[in-house]
Design a protein around this motif. Sequence first.
Motif, PDB file in Angstrom:
ATOM      1  N   ARG A   2       1.200  -4.941  -6.800  1.00 15.53           N
ATOM      2  CA  ARG A   2       0.341  -6.178  -6.320  1.00 15.53           C
ATOM      3  C   ARG A   2       1.393  -7.032  -5.760  1.00 15.53           C
ATOM      4  O   ARG A   2       2.077  -7.821  -6.642  1.00 15.53           O
TER       5      ARG A   2
ATOM      6  N   GLU B  25       0.776  -1.162  -0.025  1.00 18.92           N
ATOM      7  CA  GLU B  25      -0.010  -0.008  -0.124  1.00 18.92           C
ATOM      8  C   GLU B  25       0.795   1.220   0.019  1.00 18.92           C
ATOM      9  O   GLU B  25       0.517   2.252  -0.632  1.00 18.92           O
TER      10      GLU B  25
ATOM     11  N   GLN C  42       1.880   0.946  -9.581  1.00 16.57           N
ATOM     12  CA  GLN C  42       1.005   0.041  -8.467  1.00 16.57           C
ATOM     13  C   GLN C  42       1.530  -1.149  -8.280  1.00 16.57           C
ATOM     14  O   GLN C  42       2.188  -1.835  -9.291  1.00 16.57           O
TER      15      GLN C  42
ATOM     16  N   ASN D  77       2.244   1.704  -3.631  1.00 20.78           N
ATOM     17  CA  ASN D  77       1.024   2.264  -4.530  1.00 20.78           C
ATOM     18  C   ASN D  77       0.796   3.939  -4.111  1.00 20.78           C
ATOM     19  O   ASN D  77       0.177   4.448  -5.061  1.00 20.78           O
TER      20      ASN D  77
END
Length: 166
Positions: free
Chosen positions: A94, A42, A92, A45
């Motif tokens: 993941r 997070e 981003q 991001n």
Amino acid sequence: MTRLVSVPVLAALSLLLSTACATPNRARDEQVLRELVSAQAEAWNRQDAVAWSRDFTSDAAFINIVGTVFQGHAEIEQRHAAIFASIFKGSQDRVTVRALIFPAPDVAIVDTVHEVTGHTGLPPGVQNTEEGLLRTQMRYVMKRTDGAWRIVAGQNTDVKPAPRPR
């Protein structure tokens, strides 16, 4: 009628309780480590180098995707601030935990797969694994210190694209 419990029985119960309390709760540790990895993703991001590097110890070592060693929390944070302001700005990440093992009571090895999209460039020698996708394998060595899990070492390795058929 009162019953007396012998000293050996009390000693055995005390030992049993102290052992049970000292035994690590692996399920809880796994949850905490997964939360740490998730919070770090997070932070990536948001391109927040302070939050991304928060769980590294002051003397941690981190080997980045091209093999450069960053020594200490301050350098790890500084170098990530630089990439968040440049080639990984707006990217981003993941993250999937691939493996989590405990080789010692207060030591964990956490292997993760990172899938980074939205980057504007890559370091020299690094290629996207697939069009628009950089996949890496990250390994962390973590140690519980003063009741908290901290990163003492990390290494990030890019996953090369599949060879093209001839």
